[in-house]
Design a protein around this motif. Structure first.
Motif, PDB file in Angstrom:
ATOM      1  N   GLY A  12       0.805  -1.112  -0.118  1.00 31.39           N
ATOM      2  CA  GLY A  12       0.186   0.087   0.002  1.00 31.39           C
ATOM      3  C   GLY A  12       0.811   1.247  -0.113  1.00 31.39           C
ATOM      4  N   ILE A  13       1.767   1.498   0.512  1.00 33.09           N
ATOM      5  CA  ILE A  13       2.944   2.441   0.744  1.00 33.09           C
ATOM      6  C   ILE A  13       3.531   2.755  -0.383  1.00 33.09           C
ATOM      7  CG2 ILE A  13       4.881   3.319   1.960  1.00 33.09           C
ATOM      8  CD1 ILE A  13       4.018   2.007   4.590  1.00 33.09           C
ATOM      9  N   LEU A  14       3.760   1.452  -0.731  1.00 32.89           N
ATOM     10  CA  LEU A  14       4.572   1.445  -2.357  1.00 32.89           C
ATOM     11  C   LEU A  14       3.734   2.247  -3.472  1.00 32.89           C
ATOM     12  CD1 LEU A  14       6.786  -1.774  -2.256  1.00 32.89           C
ATOM     13  CD2 LEU A  14       7.614   0.608  -1.977  1.00 32.89           C
ATOM     14  N   LEU A  15       2.491   1.836  -3.420  1.00 35.61           N
ATOM     15  CA  LEU A  15       1.345   2.317  -4.071  1.00 35.61           C
ATOM     16  C   LEU A  15       0.989   3.816  -4.141  1.00 35.61           C
ATOM     17  CD1 LEU A  15      -0.271   1.573  -6.601  1.00 35.61           C
ATOM     18  CD2 LEU A  15      -2.059   0.794  -4.960  1.00 35.61           C
ATOM     19  N   ILE A  16       1.157   4.287  -2.689  1.00 36.36           N
ATOM     20  CA  ILE A  16       0.629   5.495  -2.302  1.00 36.36           C
ATOM     21  C   ILE A  16       1.756   6.550  -2.908  1.00 36.36           C
ATOM     22  CG2 ILE A  16       0.459   7.275  -0.496  1.00 36.36           C
ATOM     23  CD1 ILE A  16      -1.253   4.868   0.972  1.00 36.36           C
ATOM     24  N   LEU A  17       3.010   5.930  -2.823  1.00 35.21           N
ATOM     25  CA  LEU A  17       4.122   6.977  -3.177  1.00 35.21           C
ATOM     26  C   LEU A  17       3.856   7.736  -4.620  1.00 35.21           C
ATOM     27  CD1 LEU A  17       7.142   5.540  -1.189  1.00 35.21           C
ATOM     28  CD2 LEU A  17       6.011   7.456  -0.608  1.00 35.21           C
ATOM     29  N   ALA A  38      -2.006   2.121 -14.846  1.00 33.43           N
ATOM     30  CA  ALA A  38      -0.758   1.627 -15.114  1.00 33.43           C
ATOM     31  C   ALA A  38       0.113   1.367 -13.859  1.00 33.43           C
ATOM     32  CB  ALA A  38       0.015   2.728 -16.063  1.00 33.43           C
ATOM     33  N   TRP A  39      -0.019   1.993 -12.866  1.00 36.96           N
ATOM     34  CA  TRP A  39       0.920   1.891 -11.701  1.00 36.96           C
ATOM     35  C   TRP A  39       0.164   0.616 -11.005  1.00 36.96           C
ATOM     36  CZ3 TRP A  39       5.453   2.660 -10.381  1.00 36.96           C
ATOM     37  CH2 TRP A  39       6.063   3.865 -10.831  1.00 36.96           C
ATOM     38  N   ILE A  40      -1.010   0.434 -11.071  1.00 35.30           N
ATOM     39  CA  ILE A  40      -1.700  -0.460 -10.451  1.00 35.30           C
ATOM     40  C   ILE A  40      -1.355  -2.008 -11.050  1.00 35.30           C
ATOM     41  CG2 ILE A  40      -4.025  -1.865  -9.851  1.00 35.30           C
ATOM     42  CD1 ILE A  40      -5.081   0.978  -9.294  1.00 35.30           C
ATOM     43  N   GLY A  41      -1.367  -1.722 -12.398  1.00 34.11           N
ATOM     44  CA  GLY A  41      -0.819  -3.042 -13.269  1.00 34.11           C
ATOM     45  C   GLY A  41       0.570  -3.364 -13.087  1.00 34.11           C
ATOM     46  N   ILE A  42       1.446  -2.434 -12.779  1.00 31.43           N
ATOM     47  CA  ILE A  42       2.844  -2.782 -12.411  1.00 31.43           C
ATOM     48  C   ILE A  42       3.030  -3.269 -11.075  1.00 31.43           C
ATOM     49  CG2 ILE A  42       5.172  -1.677 -11.884  1.00 31.43           C
ATOM     50  CD1 ILE A  42       4.431   0.581 -14.129  1.00 31.43           C
ATOM     51  N   PHE A  43       2.367  -2.705 -10.160  1.00 34.32           N
ATOM     52  CA  PHE A  43       2.452  -3.437  -8.763  1.00 34.32           C
ATOM     53  C   PHE A  43       1.794  -4.863  -8.702  1.00 34.32           C
ATOM     54  CE2 PHE A  43       3.663   0.984  -7.472  1.00 34.32           C
ATOM     55  CZ  PHE A  43       4.684   0.429  -6.624  1.00 34.32           C
ATOM     56  N   GLY A  44       0.438  -4.832  -9.188  1.00 30.18           N
ATOM     57  CA  GLY A  44      -0.016  -6.309  -9.340  1.00 30.18           C
ATOM     58  C   GLY A  44       0.851  -7.348 -10.180  1.00 30.18           C
ATOM     59  N   LEU A  45       1.301  -6.953 -11.457  1.00 27.41           N
ATOM     60  CA  LEU A  45       2.221  -7.804 -11.939  1.00 27.41           C
ATOM     61  C   LEU A  45       3.712  -8.373 -10.822  1.00 27.41           C
ATOM     62  CD1 LEU A  45       3.228  -9.457 -14.343  1.00 27.41           C
ATOM     63  CD2 LEU A  45       4.498  -7.185 -15.293  1.00 27.41           C
ATOM     64  N   ALA A  46       3.978  -7.210 -10.388  1.00 30.49           N
ATOM     65  CA  ALA A  46       5.224  -7.572  -9.460  1.00 30.49           C
ATOM     66  C   ALA A  46       4.706  -8.296  -8.342  1.00 30.49           C
ATOM     67  CB  ALA A  46       5.776  -6.090  -8.629  1.00 30.49           C
ATOM     68  N   LEU A  47       3.525  -8.280  -7.911  1.00 32.46           N
ATOM     69  CA  LEU A  47       2.965  -8.935  -6.746  1.00 32.46           C
ATOM     70  C   LEU A  47       2.752 -10.684  -7.218  1.00 32.46           C
ATOM     71  CD1 LEU A  47       1.786  -9.273  -3.938  1.00 32.46           C
ATOM     72  CD2 LEU A  47      -0.376  -8.634  -4.832  1.00 32.46           C
ATOM     73  N   VAL A  48       2.344 -10.612  -8.388  1.00 30.22           N
ATOM     74  CA  VAL A  48       2.223 -12.063  -8.978  1.00 30.22           C
ATOM     75  C   VAL A  48       3.598 -12.705  -9.125  1.00 30.22           C
ATOM     76  CG1 VAL A  48       1.680 -13.390 -11.029  1.00 30.22           C
ATOM     77  CG2 VAL A  48       0.203 -11.448 -10.257  1.00 30.22           C
ATOM     78  N   VAL A  49       4.596 -11.904  -9.737  1.00 28.80           N
ATOM     79  CA  VAL A  49       5.948 -12.574  -9.871  1.00 28.80           C
ATOM     80  C   VAL A  49       6.407 -12.850  -8.558  1.00 28.80           C
ATOM     81  CG1 VAL A  49       8.256 -11.986 -10.653  1.00 28.80           C
ATOM     82  CG2 VAL A  49       6.363 -11.383 -12.168  1.00 28.80           C
ATOM     83  N   ALA A  50       6.376 -12.079  -7.587  1.00 27.24           N
ATOM     84  CA  ALA A  50       6.945 -12.364  -6.246  1.00 27.24           C
ATOM     85  C   ALA A  50       6.415 -13.611  -5.517  1.00 27.24           C
ATOM     86  CB  ALA A  50       6.848 -11.212  -5.268  1.00 27.24           C
ATOM     87  N   SER A  51       4.855 -13.854  -5.840  1.00 21.31           N
ATOM     88  CA  SER A  51       4.377 -14.764  -5.192  1.00 21.31           C
ATOM     89  C   SER A  51       4.367 -16.379  -5.874  1.00 21.31           C
ATOM     90  CB  SER A  51       2.605 -14.519  -4.920  1.00 21.31           C
ATOM     91  OG  SER A  51       2.239 -14.773  -6.410  1.00 21.31           O
ATOM     92  N   GLN A  52       4.936 -16.027  -7.178  1.00 23.32           N
ATOM     93  CA  GLN A  52       5.196 -17.258  -7.889  1.00 23.32           C
ATOM     94  C   GLN A  52       6.620 -17.593  -8.130  1.00 23.32           C
ATOM     95  OE1 GLN A  52       2.682 -19.409  -8.819  1.00 23.32           O
ATOM     96  NE2 GLN A  52       1.562 -18.188  -7.612  1.00 23.32           N
ATOM     97  N   TRP A  53       7.634 -16.737  -7.330  1.00 28.68           N
ATOM     98  CA  TRP A  53       8.802 -16.796  -7.532  1.00 28.68           C
ATOM     99  C   TRP A  53       9.549 -18.432  -7.504  1.00 28.68           C
ATOM    100  CZ3 TRP A  53      12.006 -13.873  -9.988  1.00 28.68           C
ATOM    101  CH2 TRP A  53      13.377 -13.911  -9.932  1.00 28.68           C
ATOM    102  N   HIS A  54       8.951 -19.285  -6.629  1.00 33.71           N
ATOM    103  CA  HIS A  54       9.520 -20.397  -6.586  1.00 33.71           C
ATOM    104  C   HIS A  54       9.400 -21.291  -7.840  1.00 33.71           C
ATOM    105  CE1 HIS A  54       5.111 -20.707  -5.901  1.00 33.71           C
ATOM    106  NE2 HIS A  54       5.374 -22.025  -6.273  1.00 33.71           N
ATOM    107  N   ARG A  55       8.466 -20.924  -8.580  1.00 33.70           N
ATOM    108  CA  ARG A  55       8.331 -21.615  -9.958  1.00 33.70           C
ATOM    109  C   ARG A  55       9.281 -21.163 -10.858  1.00 33.70           C
ATOM    110  NH1 ARG A  55       1.841 -22.165 -11.079  1.00 33.70           N
ATOM    111  NH2 ARG A  55       1.415 -22.960  -8.932  1.00 33.70           N
TER     112      ARG A  55
END
Length: 194
Positions: A12-17, A38-55
């Motif tokens: 949330g803080i990273l999105l607010i900045l 665009a920013w929501i999309g960027i953060f959403g993509l980063a969240l998906v990548v971070a949550s699936q990093w083990h793959r």
């Protein structure tokens, strides 16, 4: 606050900045909406990548410089002109330099400790001649050293703080192979058949 709550607060803080910076500029409403999406999309993509990093590990294994082909293990030359292998020592994985000029496999103190090796196994220190001169080292025995399709058991190693963080596979490992060769910037390790 649990770990998930802390993560959401951070996101949330990273999105607010960037949103605060956007509001401070006061662009037209249409442009603001596009940038917010665009920013929501960027953060959403980063969240998906971070949550699936083990793959991602499975993908990087396919792109690795080290491959098993039949019974051979093939290691492509790195950009620095050396061959670096993914090695397992007593179950501990490390990236190690393969050096045909090294007589003995040499481990950093950190790797030797992580692999459960006892440098006090031998009551006497030994002197090892390295490219940087003579170094005092301790000896131990690794129960199992694996590079791809090649396994060596009861392999003698030396360890010293003077090695820094570098771990080296030496000729005492390579001499246990049926053969090893370099073809077109690829090191080929062929295990001995029983």
């Amino acid at each position: 606050m649990n770990e998930r709550g802390a993560d959401l607060l951070l996101y949330g803080i990273l999105l607010i900045l960037p949103l605060a910076a956007l509001v401070a500029r006061r662009p037209p409403l249409g442009q603001t909406v596009k940038m917010v999406l665009a920013w929501i999309g960027i953060f959403g993509l980063a969240l998906v990548v971070a949550s699936q990093w083990h793959r991602v590990g499975n993908i990087t294994a396919m792109l690795s410089d080290q491959q098993v082909s039949g019974t051979d293990t093939r290691i492509r030359m790195a950009g620095d002109g050396h061959f670096w292998a993914d090695v397992e020592i007593n179950g501990v994985r490390r990236r190690m330099l393969i050096d045909s000029g090294a007589t003995t496999t040499a481990l950093s103190v950190g790797t030797a400790t992580a692999a459960g090796l006892d440098p006090e196994e031998s009551p006497f220190a030994t002197v090892v001649n390295t490219a940087n001169g003579a170094v005092t080292a301790r000896t131990a025995t690794a129960r199992r050293v694996v590079i791809g399709s090649v396994t060596a058991t009861d392999l003698g190693i030396v360890t010293s703080a003077a090695f820094g963080d570098t771990d080296v596979i030496g000729m005492n490992f390579l001499s246990r192979l049926e053969s090893w060769s370099v073809e077109r910037r690829t090191l080929i390790l062929t295990p001995r058949t029983v």
